[in-house]
Design a protein around this motif. Structure first.
Motif, PDB file in Angstrom:
ATOM      1  N   SER A   5     -18.945  21.065  10.366  1.00 21.42           N
ATOM      2  CA  SER A   5     -19.137  19.813   9.649  1.00 21.42           C
ATOM      3  C   SER A   5     -17.819  19.362   9.040  1.00 21.42           C
ATOM      4  CB  SER A   5     -20.181  19.990   8.543  1.00 21.42           C
ATOM      5  OG  SER A   5     -21.433  20.266   9.106  1.00 21.42           O
ATOM      6  N   TYR A   6     -17.702  18.069   8.860  1.00 19.85           N
ATOM      7  CA  TYR A   6     -16.513  17.471   8.284  1.00 19.85           C
ATOM      8  C   TYR A   6     -16.922  16.586   7.118  1.00 19.85           C
ATOM      9  CZ  TYR A   6     -14.749  18.900  12.825  1.00 19.85           C
ATOM     10  OH  TYR A   6     -14.423  19.639  13.928  1.00 19.85           O
ATOM     11  N   ALA A   7     -16.055  16.475   6.153  1.00 14.77           N
ATOM     12  CA  ALA A   7     -16.339  15.634   4.989  1.00 14.77           C
ATOM     13  C   ALA A   7     -16.024  14.178   5.313  1.00 14.77           C
ATOM     14  CB  ALA A   7     -15.516  16.096   3.796  1.00 14.77           C
ATOM     15  N   TYR A   8     -16.932  13.301   4.887  1.00 15.26           N
ATOM     16  CA  TYR A   8     -16.749  11.865   5.056  1.00 15.26           C
ATOM     17  C   TYR A   8     -16.982  11.174   3.720  1.00 15.26           C
ATOM     18  CZ  TYR A   8     -16.695  12.415  10.103  1.00 15.26           C
ATOM     19  OH  TYR A   8     -16.347  12.776  11.370  1.00 15.26           O
ATOM     20  N   ILE A   9     -16.189  10.142   3.466  1.00 12.35           N
ATOM     21  CA  ILE A   9     -16.347   9.311   2.275  1.00 12.35           C
ATOM     22  C   ILE A   9     -17.353   8.224   2.639  1.00 12.35           C
ATOM     23  CG2 ILE A   9     -15.196   7.765   0.649  1.00 12.35           C
ATOM     24  CD1 ILE A   9     -12.536   9.195   1.483  1.00 12.35           C
ATOM     25  N   GLN A  10     -18.401   8.096   1.840  1.00 12.43           N
ATOM     26  CA  GLN A  10     -19.403   7.069   2.081  1.00 12.43           C
ATOM     27  C   GLN A  10     -19.144   5.899   1.126  1.00 12.43           C
ATOM     28  OE1 GLN A  10     -22.754   9.950   1.705  1.00 12.43           O
ATOM     29  NE2 GLN A  10     -23.445   8.936   3.579  1.00 12.43           N
ATOM     30  N   VAL A  11     -18.882   4.734   1.713  1.00 14.99           N
ATOM     31  CA  VAL A  11     -18.528   3.532   0.957  1.00 14.99           C
ATOM     32  C   VAL A  11     -19.651   2.516   1.121  1.00 14.99           C
ATOM     33  CG1 VAL A  11     -16.823   1.686   0.712  1.00 14.99           C
ATOM     34  CG2 VAL A  11     -16.086   3.989   1.389  1.00 14.99           C
ATOM     35  N   ASN A  30     -21.499   7.463   9.837  1.00 15.46           N
ATOM     36  CA  ASN A  30     -21.516   6.007   9.706  1.00 15.46           C
ATOM     37  C   ASN A  30     -22.939   5.460   9.742  1.00 15.46           C
ATOM     38  OD1 ASN A  30     -19.672   3.910   9.203  1.00 15.46           O
ATOM     39  ND2 ASN A  30     -19.899   3.172  11.297  1.00 15.46           N
ATOM     40  N   ARG A  31     -23.762   5.963  10.653  1.00 11.54           N
ATOM     41  CA  ARG A  31     -25.145   5.491  10.780  1.00 11.54           C
ATOM     42  C   ARG A  31     -25.935   5.771   9.498  1.00 11.54           C
ATOM     43  NH1 ARG A  31     -26.501   8.409  14.696  1.00 11.54           N
ATOM     44  NH2 ARG A  31     -27.874   9.875  13.644  1.00 11.54           N
ATOM     45  N   ILE A  32     -25.808   6.982   8.971  1.00 11.01           N
ATOM     46  CA  ILE A  32     -26.539   7.345   7.755  1.00 11.01           C
ATOM     47  C   ILE A  32     -26.006   6.574   6.552  1.00 11.01           C
ATOM     48  CG2 ILE A  32     -26.994   9.255   6.161  1.00 11.01           C
ATOM     49  CD1 ILE A  32     -27.194  11.014   8.737  1.00 11.01           C
ATOM     50  N   THR A  33     -24.699   6.380   6.483  1.00 15.27           N
ATOM     51  CA  THR A  33     -24.112   5.617   5.376  1.00 15.27           C
ATOM     52  C   THR A  33     -24.655   4.190   5.366  1.00 15.27           C
ATOM     53  OG1 THR A  33     -22.115   6.967   5.407  1.00 15.27           O
ATOM     54  CG2 THR A  33     -21.951   4.804   4.361  1.00 15.27           C
ATOM     55  N   ARG A  34     -24.745   3.562   6.536  1.00 18.53           N
ATOM     56  CA  ARG A  34     -25.293   2.200   6.605  1.00 18.53           C
ATOM     57  C   ARG A  34     -26.766   2.176   6.224  1.00 18.53           C
ATOM     58  NH1 ARG A  34     -23.062   0.708  12.251  1.00 18.53           N
ATOM     59  NH2 ARG A  34     -20.860   0.746  11.787  1.00 18.53           N
ATOM     60  N   ALA A  35     -27.514   3.181   6.671  1.00 17.26           N
ATOM     61  CA  ALA A  35     -28.942   3.229   6.349  1.00 17.26           C
ATOM     62  C   ALA A  35     -29.171   3.359   4.841  1.00 17.26           C
ATOM     63  CB  ALA A  35     -29.603   4.394   7.082  1.00 17.26           C
ATOM     64  N   PHE A  42     -19.829   1.831   5.228  1.00 19.75           N
ATOM     65  CA  PHE A  42     -19.193   2.605   6.296  1.00 19.75           C
ATOM     66  C   PHE A  42     -18.810   3.991   5.787  1.00 19.75           C
ATOM     67  CE2 PHE A  42     -15.731   0.649   4.039  1.00 19.75           C
ATOM     68  CZ  PHE A  42     -14.733   1.608   4.022  1.00 19.75           C
ATOM     69  N   ALA A  43     -18.528   4.856   6.741  1.00 25.58           N
ATOM     70  CA  ALA A  43     -18.041   6.199   6.428  1.00 25.58           C
ATOM     71  C   ALA A  43     -16.599   6.301   6.911  1.00 25.58           C
ATOM     72  CB  ALA A  43     -18.904   7.256   7.106  1.00 25.58           C
TER      73      ALA A  43
END
Length: 117
Positions: A5-11, A30-35, A42-43
């Motif tokens: 797994s990798y860390a992503y910033i959720q904006v 990206n999909r989960i961040t938008r949901a 975006f992620a």
């Protein structure tokens, strides 16, 4: 099989950094961040020092760290391992060129001939 797994910033849609979460790939992030945060959310890979919870933000194509007084400074970039390798390779090439130049200059000073690799 181990999952990586990798860390992503959720904006969120307003550009506020809401969360930093682990995902297996960018598409899922990206999909989960938008949901969760809206269609314009975006992620982004976690490569900037930011805090979640709507404190720090993204605008003008960059991440921003928001100080207690509300002023913003550009968020510090966290270089990847490949970034570090590229910088070291560039520095090594420059040091070799400098060493060759110094060796040739010394040879000229003493009037001798020196092989430079």
């Amino acid at each position: 099989m181990a999952e990586i797994s990798y860390a992503y910033i959720q904006v969120d849609s307003d550009g506020a950094v809401q969360n930093i979460a682990m995902f297996e790939n960018y598409e899922d992030a990206n999909r989960i961040t938008r949901a969760v945060y809206g269609d314009h959310a975006f992620a982004a890979e976690y490569r900037y020092v930011v805090r979640p919870g709507g404190i720090d933000c993204f605008h003008d194509g960059r991440f921003w760290y928001v100080k207690d007084d509300g002023t913003e400074t550009e968020a510090e970039y966290i270089p990847t391992e490949q970034d570090k390798i590229n910088a070291l390779q560039k520095e090594n090439a420059q040091l070799k060129a400098d060493s060759n130049d110094l060796t040739l200059a010394m040879a000229e000073m003493i009037g001798g001939k020196v092989d430079v690799e």
